[in-house]
Design a protein around this motif. Structure first.
Motif, mmCIF file in Angstrom:
data_model
loop_
_atom_site.group_PDB
_atom_site.id
_atom_site.type_symbol
_atom_site.label_atom_id
_atom_site.label_comp_id
_atom_site.label_asym_id
_atom_site.label_seq_id
_atom_site.Cartn_x
_atom_site.Cartn_y
_atom_site.Cartn_z
ATOM 1 N N ARG A 45 0.834 -1.197 0.000
ATOM 2 C CA ARG A 45 0.000 0.000 0.000
ATOM 3 C C ARG A 45 0.874 1.254 0.000
ATOM 4 O O ARG A 45 0.616 2.208 -0.740
ATOM 5 C CB ARG A 45 -0.924 0.008 1.216
ATOM 6 C CG ARG A 45 -1.940 1.129 1.179
ATOM 7 C CD ARG A 45 -2.884 1.098 2.366
ATOM 8 N NE ARG A 45 -3.594 -0.161 2.418
ATOM 9 C CZ ARG A 45 -3.855 -0.834 3.545
ATOM 10 N NH1 ARG A 45 -3.466 -0.347 4.701
ATOM 11 N NH2 ARG A 45 -4.503 -1.964 3.494
ATOM 12 N N SER A 46 1.935 1.243 0.778
ATOM 13 C CA SER A 46 2.845 2.379 0.830
ATOM 14 C C SER A 46 3.540 2.588 -0.515
ATOM 15 O O SER A 46 3.689 3.723 -0.980
ATOM 16 C CB SER A 46 3.890 2.157 1.931
ATOM 17 O OG SER A 46 4.815 3.212 1.946
ATOM 18 N N GLU A 47 3.962 1.508 -1.145
ATOM 19 C CA GLU A 47 4.606 1.609 -2.461
ATOM 20 C C GLU A 47 3.640 2.179 -3.496
ATOM 21 O O GLU A 47 4.020 3.038 -4.303
ATOM 22 C CB GLU A 47 5.115 0.243 -2.907
ATOM 23 C CG GLU A 47 6.306 -0.248 -2.118
ATOM 24 C CD GLU A 47 6.656 -1.699 -2.407
ATOM 25 O OE1 GLU A 47 6.158 -2.259 -3.414
ATOM 26 O OE2 GLU A 47 7.430 -2.275 -1.632
ATOM 27 N N ARG A 48 2.391 1.709 -3.487
ATOM 28 C CA ARG A 48 1.388 2.228 -4.422
ATOM 29 C C ARG A 48 1.159 3.714 -4.178
ATOM 30 O O ARG A 48 1.076 4.506 -5.122
ATOM 31 C CB ARG A 48 0.059 1.473 -4.280
ATOM 32 C CG ARG A 48 0.061 0.101 -4.900
ATOM 33 C CD ARG A 48 -1.348 -0.477 -5.004
ATOM 34 N NE ARG A 48 -2.124 -0.435 -3.785
ATOM 35 C CZ ARG A 48 -2.205 -1.413 -2.894
ATOM 36 N NH1 ARG A 48 -1.542 -2.538 -3.078
ATOM 37 N NH2 ARG A 48 -2.956 -1.286 -1.818
ATOM 38 N N TYR A 49 1.069 4.089 -2.924
ATOM 39 C CA TYR A 49 0.848 5.487 -2.573
ATOM 40 C C TYR A 49 2.010 6.345 -3.057
ATOM 41 O O TYR A 49 1.804 7.411 -3.635
ATOM 42 C CB TYR A 49 0.664 5.621 -1.062
ATOM 43 C CG TYR A 49 0.415 7.039 -0.608
ATOM 44 C CD1 TYR A 49 -0.834 7.625 -0.782
ATOM 45 C CD2 TYR A 49 1.413 7.782 -0.012
ATOM 46 C CE1 TYR A 49 -1.081 8.920 -0.374
ATOM 47 C CE2 TYR A 49 1.184 9.076 0.400
ATOM 48 C CZ TYR A 49 -0.062 9.649 0.220
ATOM 49 O OH TYR A 49 -0.293 10.929 0.609
ATOM 50 N N GLN A 50 3.244 5.877 -2.857
ATOM 51 C CA GLN A 50 4.412 6.641 -3.294
ATOM 52 C C GLN A 50 4.437 6.798 -4.816
ATOM 53 O O GLN A 50 4.781 7.863 -5.331
ATOM 54 C CB GLN A 50 5.700 5.984 -2.800
ATOM 55 C CG GLN A 50 5.902 6.066 -1.297
ATOM 56 C CD GLN A 50 5.853 7.487 -0.780
ATOM 57 O OE1 GLN A 50 6.407 8.399 -1.375
ATOM 58 N NE2 GLN A 50 5.157 7.690 0.333
ATOM 59 N N ARG A 51 4.071 5.737 -5.537
ATOM 60 C CA ARG A 51 4.011 5.841 -6.999
ATOM 61 C C ARG A 51 2.951 6.852 -7.426
ATOM 62 O O ARG A 51 3.172 7.659 -8.337
ATOM 63 C CB ARG A 51 3.719 4.476 -7.620
ATOM 64 C CG ARG A 51 4.921 3.559 -7.643
ATOM 65 C CD ARG A 51 4.728 2.385 -8.586
ATOM 66 N NE ARG A 51 3.491 1.659 -8.387
ATOM 67 C CZ ARG A 51 3.332 0.600 -7.594
ATOM 68 N NH1 ARG A 51 4.361 0.137 -6.912
ATOM 69 N NH2 ARG A 51 2.173 -0.004 -7.490
ATOM 70 N N LEU A 52 1.805 6.808 -6.775
ATOM 71 C CA LEU A 52 0.744 7.759 -7.100
ATOM 72 C C LEU A 52 1.168 9.192 -6.794
ATOM 73 O O LEU A 52 0.920 10.103 -7.586
ATOM 74 C CB LEU A 52 -0.529 7.422 -6.316
ATOM 75 C CG LEU A 52 -1.268 6.182 -6.779
ATOM 76 C CD1 LEU A 52 -2.324 5.794 -5.759
ATOM 77 C CD2 LEU A 52 -1.900 6.418 -8.136
ATOM 78 N N MET A 53 1.815 9.387 -5.674
ATOM 79 C CA MET A 53 2.238 10.723 -5.289
ATOM 80 C C MET A 53 3.295 11.263 -6.253
ATOM 81 O O MET A 53 3.327 12.460 -6.544
ATOM 82 C CB MET A 53 2.766 10.734 -3.850
ATOM 83 C CG MET A 53 1.685 10.478 -2.808
ATOM 84 S SD MET A 53 0.279 11.602 -2.939
ATOM 85 C CE MET A 53 1.047 13.138 -2.521
ATOM 86 N N SER A 54 4.149 10.396 -6.770
ATOM 87 C CA SER A 54 5.177 10.860 -7.698
ATOM 88 C C SER A 54 4.563 11.242 -9.039
ATOM 89 O O SER A 54 5.123 12.040 -9.784
ATOM 90 C CB SER A 54 6.264 9.799 -7.891
ATOM 91 O OG SER A 54 5.755 8.684 -8.583
ATOM 92 N N ALA A 55 3.390 10.683 -9.357
ATOM 93 C CA ALA A 55 2.713 11.016 -10.620
ATOM 94 C C ALA A 55 1.794 12.227 -10.475
ATOM 95 O O ALA A 55 1.393 12.815 -11.483
ATOM 96 C CB ALA A 55 1.899 9.815 -11.105
#
Length: 80
Positions: A45-55
């Protein structure tokens, strides 16, 4: 199918695991599997969130507040 593995625990960890498993009427293995599943889910979940935030902010939107409200929208959608 289960795959057998071996881990080493500190004495205090082993005692706490034994007590926790007994209190929940679970095997120690089941407690470890449950904890591992929860930890891996949090990491994913944290990895998905970080990817979303970077986009965030890299695309155009017809919504006028997307650039200022993206954190709230992403948290609502992905961290529930």
């Amino acid at each position: 199918m289960m795959i057998r593995t071996q881990i080493s625990l500190k004495k205090e960890q082993a005692e706490r695991l034994r007590e926790h498993a007994a209190a929940r009427a679970m095997s120690q293995s089941a407690v470890i599997r449950e904890a591992l599943d929860a930890q891996l889910e949090r990491a994913e979940r944290s990895e998905r969130y970080q990817r979303l935030m970077s986009a965030a902010g890299t695309f155009r939107s017809s919504h006028v507040d997307t650039s200022t409200q993206h954190d709230e929208a992403l948290e609502e959608a992905y961290l529930e």
